[in-house]
Motif scaffolding. Structure first.
Motif, PDB file in Angstrom:
ATOM      1  N   LEU A   6       0.834  -1.200   0.000  1.00  0.00           N
ATOM      2  CA  LEU A   6       0.000   0.000   0.000  1.00  0.00           C
ATOM      3  C   LEU A   6       0.866   1.247   0.000  1.00  0.00           C
ATOM      4  CD1 LEU A   6      -2.691   1.619   0.507  1.00  0.00           C
ATOM      5  CD2 LEU A   6      -2.278   1.240   2.958  1.00  0.00           C
ATOM      6  N   VAL A   7       0.540   2.188  -0.884  1.00  0.00           N
ATOM      7  CA  VAL A   7       1.197   3.497  -0.910  1.00  0.00           C
ATOM      8  C   VAL A   7       0.126   4.558  -0.728  1.00  0.00           C
ATOM      9  CG1 VAL A   7       2.580   5.143  -2.244  1.00  0.00           C
ATOM     10  CG2 VAL A   7       2.998   2.681  -2.479  1.00  0.00           C
ATOM     11  N   THR A   8       0.270   5.378   0.300  1.00  0.00           N
ATOM     12  CA  THR A   8      -0.659   6.488   0.495  1.00  0.00           C
ATOM     13  C   THR A   8       0.103   7.796   0.313  1.00  0.00           C
ATOM     14  OG1 THR A   8      -0.306   6.525   2.915  1.00  0.00           O
ATOM     15  CG2 THR A   8      -2.129   5.181   2.062  1.00  0.00           C
ATOM     16  N   LEU A   9      -0.606   8.787  -0.196  1.00  0.00           N
ATOM     17  CA  LEU A   9       0.012  10.067  -0.467  1.00  0.00           C
ATOM     18  C   LEU A   9      -0.801  11.210   0.124  1.00  0.00           C
ATOM     19  CD1 LEU A   9       0.137   8.321  -3.490  1.00  0.00           C
ATOM     20  CD2 LEU A   9       1.915  10.043  -3.756  1.00  0.00           C
ATOM     21  N   ASP A  10      -0.097  12.178   0.669  1.00  0.00           N
ATOM     22  CA  ASP A  10      -0.699  13.456   0.996  1.00  0.00           C
ATOM     23  C   ASP A  10      -1.120  14.095  -0.331  1.00  0.00           C
ATOM     24  OD1 ASP A  10      -1.243  15.942   2.354  1.00  0.00           O
ATOM     25  OD2 ASP A  10       0.706  16.647   1.646  1.00  0.00           O
ATOM     26  N   VAL A  11      -1.981  15.086  -0.281  1.00  0.00           N
ATOM     27  CA  VAL A  11      -2.440  15.728  -1.517  1.00  0.00           C
ATOM     28  C   VAL A  11      -1.825  17.116  -1.703  1.00  0.00           C
ATOM     29  CG1 VAL A  11      -4.440  16.615  -2.785  1.00  0.00           C
ATOM     30  CG2 VAL A  11      -4.579  14.416  -1.603  1.00  0.00           C
ATOM     31  N   THR A  12      -2.153  18.065  -0.819  1.00  0.00           N
ATOM     32  CA  THR A  12      -1.700  19.442  -1.004  1.00  0.00           C
ATOM     33  C   THR A  12      -0.192  19.550  -0.824  1.00  0.00           C
ATOM     34  OG1 THR A  12      -3.827  20.235  -0.167  1.00  0.00           O
ATOM     35  CG2 THR A  12      -2.039  21.832  -0.292  1.00  0.00           C
ATOM     36  N   ASN A  13       0.460  20.079  -1.835  1.00  0.00           N
ATOM     37  CA  ASN A  13       1.918  20.254  -1.897  1.00  0.00           C
ATOM     38  C   ASN A  13       2.686  18.947  -2.020  1.00  0.00           C
ATOM     39  OD1 ASN A  13       1.726  23.084  -1.768  1.00  0.00           O
ATOM     40  ND2 ASN A  13       1.642  23.033   0.457  1.00  0.00           N
ATOM     41  N   THR A  14       1.960  17.872  -2.315  1.00  0.00           N
ATOM     42  CA  THR A  14       2.607  16.598  -2.624  1.00  0.00           C
ATOM     43  C   THR A  14       2.162  16.117  -3.998  1.00  0.00           C
ATOM     44  OG1 THR A  14       2.764  15.980  -0.284  1.00  0.00           O
ATOM     45  CG2 THR A  14       2.928  14.197  -1.890  1.00  0.00           C
ATOM     46  N   VAL A  15       0.861  16.081  -4.213  1.00  0.00           N
ATOM     47  CA  VAL A  15       0.305  15.690  -5.514  1.00  0.00           C
ATOM     48  C   VAL A  15      -0.109  16.925  -6.323  1.00  0.00           C
ATOM     49  CG1 VAL A  15      -1.568  14.454  -6.665  1.00  0.00           C
ATOM     50  CG2 VAL A  15      -0.444  13.444  -4.670  1.00  0.00           C
ATOM     51  N   MET A  16      -0.628  17.926  -5.646  1.00  0.00           N
ATOM     52  CA  MET A  16      -1.017  19.161  -6.323  1.00  0.00           C
ATOM     53  C   MET A  16      -0.786  20.338  -5.386  1.00  0.00           C
ATOM     54  SD  MET A  16      -5.172  18.795  -6.223  1.00  0.00           S
ATOM     55  CE  MET A  16      -6.086  19.144  -4.703  1.00  0.00           C
ATOM     56  N   ARG A  17      -0.778  21.537  -5.937  1.00  0.00           N
ATOM     57  CA  ARG A  17      -0.582  22.733  -5.117  1.00  0.00           C
ATOM     58  C   ARG A  17      -1.380  23.883  -5.707  1.00  0.00           C
ATOM     59  NH1 ARG A  17       5.083  22.483  -7.114  1.00  0.00           N
ATOM     60  NH2 ARG A  17       5.246  23.788  -8.983  1.00  0.00           N
ATOM     61  N   VAL A  18      -1.526  24.950  -4.904  1.00  0.00           N
ATOM     62  CA  VAL A  18      -2.247  26.134  -5.365  1.00  0.00           C
ATOM     63  C   VAL A  18      -1.440  26.802  -6.467  1.00  0.00           C
ATOM     64  CG1 VAL A  18      -3.139  28.392  -4.710  1.00  0.00           C
ATOM     65  CG2 VAL A  18      -3.357  26.469  -3.136  1.00  0.00           C
ATOM     66  N   LEU A  19      -2.077  27.050  -7.585  1.00  0.00           N
ATOM     67  CA  LEU A  19      -1.421  27.663  -8.730  1.00  0.00           C
ATOM     68  C   LEU A  19      -1.004  29.094  -8.420  1.00  0.00           C
ATOM     69  CD1 LEU A  19      -0.640  27.462 -11.746  1.00  0.00           C
ATOM     70  CD2 LEU A  19      -2.960  28.218 -12.304  1.00  0.00           C
ATOM     71  N   GLY A  20       0.293  29.338  -8.373  1.00  0.00           N
ATOM     72  CA  GLY A  20       0.789  30.681  -8.117  1.00  0.00           C
ATOM     73  C   GLY A  20       0.780  31.095  -6.661  1.00  0.00           C
ATOM     74  N   GLY A  21       0.201  30.276  -5.791  1.00  0.00           N
ATOM     75  CA  GLY A  21       0.122  30.589  -4.373  1.00  0.00           C
ATOM     76  C   GLY A  21      -1.183  31.264  -3.997  1.00  0.00           C
ATOM     77  N   VAL A  22      -1.536  31.173  -2.727  1.00  0.00           N
ATOM     78  CA  VAL A  22      -2.789  31.741  -2.226  1.00  0.00           C
ATOM     79  C   VAL A  22      -2.856  33.243  -2.471  1.00  0.00           C
ATOM     80  CG1 VAL A  22      -4.097  32.259  -0.123  1.00  0.00           C
ATOM     81  CG2 VAL A  22      -3.200  29.961  -0.493  1.00  0.00           C
ATOM     82  N   GLY A  23      -1.771  33.965  -2.169  1.00  0.00           N
ATOM     83  CA  GLY A  23      -1.770  35.418  -2.338  1.00  0.00           C
ATOM     84  C   GLY A  23      -2.069  35.836  -3.764  1.00  0.00           C
ATOM     85  N   HIS A  24      -1.474  35.131  -4.703  1.00  0.00           N
ATOM     86  CA  HIS A  24      -1.706  35.429  -6.120  1.00  0.00           C
ATOM     87  C   HIS A  24      -3.166  35.212  -6.495  1.00  0.00           C
ATOM     88  CE1 HIS A  24      -1.333  35.358 -10.483  1.00  0.00           C
ATOM     89  NE2 HIS A  24      -1.868  34.148 -10.478  1.00  0.00           N
ATOM     90  N   GLN A  25      -3.718  34.079  -6.064  1.00  0.00           N
ATOM     91  CA  GLN A  25      -5.100  33.756  -6.413  1.00  0.00           C
ATOM     92  C   GLN A  25      -6.084  34.743  -5.790  1.00  0.00           C
ATOM     93  OE1 GLN A  25      -6.178  31.390  -8.471  1.00  0.00           O
ATOM     94  NE2 GLN A  25      -4.335  30.189  -8.809  1.00  0.00           N
ATOM     95  N   TYR A  26      -5.924  35.026  -4.496  1.00  0.00           N
ATOM     96  CA  TYR A  26      -6.837  35.939  -3.817  1.00  0.00           C
ATOM     97  C   TYR A  26      -6.766  37.338  -4.411  1.00  0.00           C
ATOM     98  CZ  TYR A  26      -7.888  32.776   0.151  1.00  0.00           C
ATOM     99  OH  TYR A  26      -8.328  31.751   0.938  1.00  0.00           O
ATOM    100  N   SER A  27      -5.546  37.826  -4.640  1.00  0.00           N
ATOM    101  CA  SER A  27      -5.390  39.186  -5.155  1.00  0.00           C
ATOM    102  C   SER A  27      -5.935  39.312  -6.570  1.00  0.00           C
ATOM    103  CB  SER A  27      -3.918  39.621  -5.115  1.00  0.00           C
ATOM    104  OG  SER A  27      -3.112  38.811  -5.955  1.00  0.00           O
ATOM    105  N   SER A  28      -5.787  38.267  -7.373  1.00  0.00           N
ATOM    106  CA  SER A  28      -6.292  38.297  -8.755  1.00  0.00           C
ATOM    107  C   SER A  28      -7.807  38.412  -8.780  1.00  0.00           C
ATOM    108  CB  SER A  28      -5.847  37.042  -9.507  1.00  0.00           C
ATOM    109  OG  SER A  28      -4.445  37.000  -9.655  1.00  0.00           O
ATOM    110  N   ILE A  29      -8.463  37.667  -7.907  1.00  0.00           N
ATOM    111  CA  ILE A  29      -9.923  37.714  -7.869  1.00  0.00           C
ATOM    112  C   ILE A  29     -10.397  39.039  -7.280  1.00  0.00           C
ATOM    113  CG2 ILE A  29     -11.977  36.647  -6.849  1.00  0.00           C
ATOM    114  CD1 ILE A  29     -10.500  33.951  -7.083  1.00  0.00           C
ATOM    115  N   ALA A  30      -9.710  39.517  -6.251  1.00  0.00           N
ATOM    116  CA  ALA A  30     -10.071  40.818  -5.682  1.00  0.00           C
ATOM    117  C   ALA A  30      -9.927  41.936  -6.711  1.00  0.00           C
ATOM    118  CB  ALA A  30      -9.195  41.112  -4.463  1.00  0.00           C
ATOM    119  N   LYS A  31      -8.911  41.825  -7.549  1.00  0.00           N
ATOM    120  CA  LYS A  31      -8.647  42.854  -8.558  1.00  0.00           C
ATOM    121  C   LYS A  31      -9.783  42.928  -9.573  1.00  0.00           C
ATOM    122  CE  LYS A  31      -4.931  44.601 -11.502  1.00  0.00           C
ATOM    123  NZ  LYS A  31      -3.536  44.365 -11.971  1.00  0.00           N
ATOM    124  N   ILE A  32     -10.396  41.798  -9.867  1.00  0.00           N
ATOM    125  CA  ILE A  32     -11.537  41.785 -10.794  1.00  0.00           C
ATOM    126  C   ILE A  32     -12.647  42.694 -10.275  1.00  0.00           C
ATOM    127  CG2 ILE A  32     -13.381  40.326 -11.740  1.00  0.00           C
ATOM    128  CD1 ILE A  32     -11.363  38.010 -11.767  1.00  0.00           C
TER     129      ILE A  32
END
Length: 233
Positions: A6-32
């Motif tokens: 059996l192989v188990t994997l963490d998900v966040t920052n192991t299999v996938m991560r936030v594109l560009g980081g949280v700050g980038h995502q939040y600021s981009s949406i706020a800018k809209i």
């Protein structure tokens, strides 16, 4: 290492991560919505407010009668106001809702080699599980990232009612897989949650640490690239 089934994997920052980081995502949406916020300030505010929110309402509010969406909406609004947005701004709620929806449908990217590694694990007939301190949207997010089918089971802190490094979430995985701890490996990027946690129930563990200069003292097995996992199974 012992024979692995059996192989188990963490998900966040192991299999996938936030594109560009949280700050980038939040600021981009706020800018809209016409709101300018500094991504670096958002990142710091998010880390602070996340810890506070998680301490007050553990496991995304699942034990406090909250929905995960309510939990996140509160956190996002606190993060935005801590980052400089006026708490009385009538755009605050709309921006927060848009951010929450965004992360349920977009905002993620796969870690390099993750698909290759998942496919190879299945080719080698391992049981593969995801164990993540995630909310109840985990399976849907994995499905949208087109990787859900690689996992034989998916365990989130929300669904189990226990968060890593609590042994219960790992014991649940072993029970589902019907596999002995000594025949199981867990891989993840967090020293407490993903390296020490599995060891408490007898599982083998590998720390995923791309920055080799930052490997904690005492870690006997680590990988800098996810594909290096295949050397151990």
């Amino acid at each position: 290492m012992s024979q692995v089934k059996l192989v188990t994997l963490d998900v966040t920052n192991t299999v996938m991560r936030v594109l560009g980081g949280v700050g980038h995502q939040y600021s981009s949406i706020a800018k809209i919505h016409g709101i300018e916020l500094d991504p670096d300030v958002i990142n710091q505010a998010f880390r602070t407010k996340f810890k506070e929110q998680n301490k007050q309402f553990p496991i995304f509010g699942s034990k406090s009668g909250l929905t995960s969406r309510q939990w996140w909406d509160t956190l996002v609004q606190k993060t935005l106001t801590q980052s400089g947005m006026d708490s009385k701004d009538n755009k605050l709620s709309k921006i927060s809702q848009d951010i929450c929806t965004h992360f349920e449908t977009e905002g993620w990217m796969l870690i390099p080699d993750s698909v290759h590694v998942l496919q190879e694990l299945k080719n080698r007939n391992f049981k593969v599980g995801a164990i993540s301190n995630f909310d109840d949207t985990l399976e849907n997010v994995l499905r949208r990232m087109s990787i859900l089918h690689y996992f034989d089971f998916v365990l989130s802190a929300w669904t189990v009612g226990h968060a890593k490094p609590d042994p219960e979430i790992y014991l649940k995985a072993l029970n589902i897989a019907k596999t002995a701890a000594s025949e199981s490996i867990h891989v993840g990027d967090d020293y407490q949650n993903d390296y020490l946690g599995p060891k408490k129930v007898g599982m083998q563990s590998i720390l995923f640490c791309p920055d080799v200069s930052n490997i904690p003292t005492g870690v006997k097995c680590s990988i800098a690239n996810l594909s290096d996992l295949l050397k151990y199974v």
